[in-house]
Design a protein around this motif. Structure first.
Motif, short mmCIF file in Angstrom:
data_model
loop_
_atom_site.label_atom_id
_atom_site.label_comp_id
_atom_site.label_asym_id
_atom_site.label_seq_id
_atom_site.Cartn_x
_atom_site.Cartn_y
_atom_site.Cartn_z
N LEU A 209 0.79 -1.13 0.01
CA LEU A 209 -0.05 -0.03 0.14
C LEU A 209 0.89 1.10 0.03
O LEU A 209 0.53 2.32 -0.79
N HIS A 210 2.00 1.35 0.89
CA HIS A 210 2.67 2.51 0.84
C HIS A 210 3.25 2.81 -0.47
O HIS A 210 3.34 3.86 -0.93
N ASP A 211 3.89 1.83 -1.05
CA ASP A 211 4.52 1.97 -2.53
C ASP A 211 3.42 2.46 -3.53
O ASP A 211 3.74 3.21 -4.44
N PHE A 212 2.33 1.83 -3.35
CA PHE A 212 1.30 1.94 -4.35
C PHE A 212 0.78 3.40 -4.24
O PHE A 212 0.68 4.22 -5.09
N LEU A 213 0.60 4.05 -3.05
CA LEU A 213 0.21 5.17 -2.85
C LEU A 213 1.30 6.37 -3.15
O LEU A 213 0.78 7.63 -3.82
N GLU A 214 2.48 5.98 -3.11
CA GLU A 214 3.69 6.87 -3.39
C GLU A 214 3.88 6.68 -4.94
O GLU A 214 4.05 8.02 -5.44
N GLU A 215 3.63 5.97 -5.62
CA GLU A 215 3.75 5.86 -7.10
C GLU A 215 2.73 6.65 -7.63
O GLU A 215 2.54 7.45 -8.71
N THR A 216 1.20 6.58 -6.93
CA THR A 216 0.00 7.07 -7.57
C THR A 216 0.08 8.65 -7.18
O THR A 216 -0.41 9.28 -8.04
N THR A 217 0.38 9.03 -6.18
CA THR A 217 0.02 10.31 -5.71
C THR A 217 1.51 11.08 -5.42
O THR A 217 1.39 12.24 -5.05
N GLY A 218 2.64 10.44 -5.25
CA GLY A 218 3.89 11.16 -4.52
C GLY A 218 4.07 11.26 -3.22
O GLY A 218 5.00 12.01 -2.86
N VAL A 219 3.19 11.07 -2.53
CA VAL A 219 3.18 11.04 -0.80
C VAL A 219 3.56 9.74 -0.26
O VAL A 219 3.06 8.97 -0.59
N ASP A 220 4.77 10.29 0.61
CA ASP A 220 5.02 9.14 1.47
C ASP A 220 4.45 9.19 2.77
O ASP A 220 4.56 10.06 3.50
N CYS A 221 3.50 8.41 2.58
CA CYS A 221 2.30 8.35 3.76
C CYS A 221 3.13 7.91 5.28
O CYS A 221 3.84 7.10 5.17
N LYS A 222 2.72 8.75 6.18
CA LYS A 222 3.38 8.56 7.46
C LYS A 222 2.22 8.04 8.84
O LYS A 222 2.70 8.15 9.70
N PHE A 223 1.00 8.06 8.37
CA PHE A 223 0.26 7.62 9.34
C PHE A 223 -0.50 6.54 9.00
O PHE A 223 -0.99 6.29 7.71
N TYR A 224 -1.14 5.55 9.91
CA TYR A 224 -1.75 4.23 9.74
C TYR A 224 -2.69 3.98 10.70
O TYR A 224 -2.81 4.36 11.93
N ARG A 225 -3.84 3.36 10.23
CA ARG A 225 -4.97 2.86 11.11
C ARG A 225 -4.99 1.32 10.78
O ARG A 225 -5.08 0.79 9.86
N PHE A 226 -4.95 0.56 12.20
CA PHE A 226 -5.08 -0.62 11.93
C PHE A 226 -6.70 -1.00 11.55
O PHE A 226 -7.44 -0.49 12.18
N PRO A 227 -6.73 -1.99 10.66
CA PRO A 227 -8.23 -2.53 10.40
C PRO A 227 -8.73 -3.05 11.78
O PRO A 227 -8.02 -4.13 12.16
#
Length: 333
Positions: A209-227
């Motif tokens: 997910l992290h790599d997918f979002l970074e490739e899609t938006t350029g954002v290096d996500c730093k926040f997570y919520r456990f399902p």
């Protein structure tokens, strides 16, 4: 010679046979009608009971969720203080003394658990209110409407997203970022059984997910919520293993202390969702509100406008989650 007059018996016997046949037919009809009515009543009762059972199951799920959120609110992690009885690192830790990408593992374990204590977050009359609106499970067909409502109120929120393929989903990810909202992670697959199967499975899903979002938006996500939140009862693996992993990745995870009630059921009306939020946000200085961005959450979209209006009327500060935001965790102790 006297002749005895005898009446013919055949017509009289025929009448009796016909009358008997009519009685039998009436009895058969009555029996069939009784059986049909009885079956209809039984079917009706079965349908009614199924509806009641389903409704009760939904209500039990909602009550369970509310109890979980009320009893497992944020608290400071109870790791031993380094000034008192901190545990000594074992021999393997001393021998390796390794670091993951320059991050001290012990420091990462402590930092990832930092959050505001419940007693410090209880609001007194006159205290200001800060509210973080968060949306899980998106993007979806409702994302566009949610973004439009937020834009109309000049409010930024946080979207804990999952992995969605396709051009339309890509546009939603990009729009979330372009409009100044916080893009955060909520697992790629959202399949509890596979995500929480092991530490390796969790890391694989996280990285995907992290790599997918970074490739899609350029954002290096730093926040997570456990399902299911960090206090979920689904994972067979100790949640602390996953929390440690997030710390090593430089991530901050967020739970919640206010729920609108749209997670497990669609039983709540939009007005009830509003009431659920407004009843609880006034209790805290900092509220992280759990809402959902999914195709079947039309009531959530309908409720959002009213929630924003009521929060604004209370002069609440509505902010997206950033590195400066107050962290809310459930109590794992």
């Amino acid at each position: 010679m006297n002749q005895t007059n005898t009446k013919p018996t055949a017509p009289q016997g025929l009448k009796e046979q016909r009358a008997r046949r009519q009685r039998i037919n009436r009895i058969k009809t009555g029996i069939l009608l009784f059986v049909a009515i009885w079956m209809a009543i039984c079917m009706g009762l079965n349908i009614f009971l199924m509806i009641r059972v389903s409704s009760l199951q939904n209500q039990i799920g909602i009550l369970a969720e509310k109890m979980l959120e009320s009893t497992q609110l944020s608290t400071k992690d109870q790791l031993p203080s380094p000034e008192t009885d901190a545990e000594e690192p074992d021999a393997s830790d001393e021998a390796t003394d390794d670091k993951t990408d320059g991050v001290d593992p012990l420091e990462a374990k402590e930092k990832v658990r930092e959050c505001i204590a419940l007693e410090d977050n209880l609001r007194k009359e006159g205290d200001p209110m800060t509210v973080y609106l968060t949306f899980d499970d998106g993007p979806s067909e409702n994302t566009q409407q949610i973004l439009e409502i937020l834009k109309a109120h000049d409010v930024k929120a946080t979207f804990f997203v999952t992995g969605k393929e396709g051009d339309e989903a890509k546009q939603w990810y990009e729009q979330i970022v372009a409009e100044g909202h916080t893009l955060a992670m909520h697992s790629y697959s959202h399949k509890y059984s596979s995500i929480y199967e092991s530490a390796d499975a969790f890391a694989a899903d996280f990285t995907k997910l992290h790599d997918f979002l970074e490739e899609t938006t350029g954002v290096d996500c730093k926040f997570y919520r456990f399902p299911g939140g960090s206090s979920n009862q689904v994972s067979n693996t100790d949640m602390n293993e996953f929390i440690d992993y997030l710390g090593e990745q430089g991530m901050t995870y967020y739970d919640w202390n206010v729920v609108c009630g749209d997670a497990t059921s669609q039983i709540y009306t939009a007005d009830e969702l509003v009431q659920n939020v407004m009843t609880d946000v006034v209790k805290y200085k900092y509220s992280v509100v759990l809402m959902h961005d999914a195709a079947d959450k039309d009531s959530t979209v309908e409720a959002l406008e009213n929630i924003l209006q009521k929060l604004e009327a209370l002069d609440a500060k509505i902010l997206p989650i950033t590195q400066d935001a107050t962290v809310i965790h459930h109590n794992l102790s």
